[in-house]
Design an enzyme around this catalytic site. Sequence first.
Site, PDB file in Angstrom:
ATOM      1  N   ASP A 194      -2.618  18.241 -12.358  1.00  0.00           N
ATOM      2  CA  ASP A 194      -1.663  18.138 -11.256  1.00  0.00           C
ATOM      3  C   ASP A 194      -1.522  19.518 -10.627  1.00  0.00           C
ATOM      4  OD1 ASP A 194       0.561  16.781  -9.731  1.00  0.00           O
ATOM      5  OD2 ASP A 194       1.718  18.354 -10.736  1.00  0.00           O
ATOM      6  N   GLU A 276      -6.584  15.617  -8.103  1.00  0.00           N
ATOM      7  CA  GLU A 276      -5.995  14.931  -6.960  1.00  0.00           C
ATOM      8  C   GLU A 276      -6.856  15.149  -5.719  1.00  0.00           C
ATOM      9  OE1 GLU A 276      -1.370  15.503  -7.124  1.00  0.00           O
ATOM     10  OE2 GLU A 276      -2.357  17.324  -7.802  1.00  0.00           O
ATOM     11  N   ASP A 359       5.663  17.549 -13.961  1.00  0.00           N
ATOM     12  CA  ASP A 359       4.257  17.858 -13.685  1.00  0.00           C
ATOM     13  C   ASP A 359       3.343  17.307 -14.778  1.00  0.00           C
ATOM     14  OD1 ASP A 359       4.995  19.151 -11.379  1.00  0.00           O
ATOM     15  OD2 ASP A 359       5.030  21.148 -12.285  1.00  0.00           O
TER      16      ASP A 359
END
Length: 384
Positions: A194, A276, A359
């Site tokens: 992340d 991501e 997170d």
Amino acid sequence: MRLVVQVKLLPTPEQAAALEATLHAANRAADLVSRIAFTQRCFRTYDLRKHTYDRIKAEFGLAAQAAQHVIKKVADAYRALHANIRNGNLGPQGSACRARVTSKPITFRIGAAQPFDDRCLSWQIDARTVSIWTVAGRLRGIAFTGSAAQVAMLAAHRKGESDLVCRDGMWFLIATCDVPDRPITVPDAFVGVDLGIATIATTSDGDRHSGKGLNAHRHRQRRLRRRLQAKATKSAKRLARRRRRKEARFAANINHTIAKQIVTEAERTGRGIALEDLGGIRERVRLRKPQRVTLHSWSFHQLGSFIAYKAARAGVAVIHVDPAYTSQTCSSCGHVDKRNRPDQATFACTSCGFAEHADVNAARNIAARGVAGWAVSHAADDAA
């Protein structure tokens, strides 16, 4: 896989003067070729040669190969510009940014990089010297320096063009190396990563790489730049020029360190890496004015590219997943709710009561999506 190796040249004052004259001549010629291409709407390398090759050789004293590379450099610049227009990177039709860029020809800095191929640049790896064509003739025995790993990479894998670059009065050659692809190991699972601003990267294992130091460094550099620009004396301008790349180098070093740690852990445990897909985030996100500087200086793309190339060299699988709602989804029960995030650092599921650092929870969701995405993509490959 293509990598680049940058080595520093150590020319004598006479050699440095010849290299500088060569870059200046090549980039003045590139400006002329660009103006002709823009005026005549002629952007293909082959077509540009017919209009400009003889002229730039005669006017700027360029050899045949140097002239060819100047023309190709201009054609490549326009190809990149047109690709950016097609992809919408310069805004929609009629936007001010797009109109400003397309209303004039591309220009080249007088000291911009110039490519050389093996006909006009040769390497003597054992002697740590290069021979290069210049407008003052062929220069032989220009010394270069680099680490043992860089020299070994050059000796084993250098292939194609090398770019001559002058940066802050120092000379560099950036060589292309064609490294054989390493087979990708089929992963047993995935490490989710992340990306953020307060915490640069958080893994699904719970490792958190804080952005506090980097953000503090950027704030210091921004305050210093503001003071130097306000002072505007010769010494202030000189100091600003000397420090202009300091922040970028600092951030790149941190990103290299983080990427290496993530890839090393994934390789050690036989897992892949799930990242991501943050493409277009700057256009999607709306922030207050004080936060915009922080967002636009956030080098998430650089960190992602560092992880990708280090993983490719290690044979570690990398997959990009949709990050939508990963921060609001419970990694334990899958419940999605905005109220699961009472504050920036806390995740507390309103359905099952699961609690974790926000997170870390998001990284676990990214890891799960990586497993699903890998299964879908490779099931399609197996079927084909």
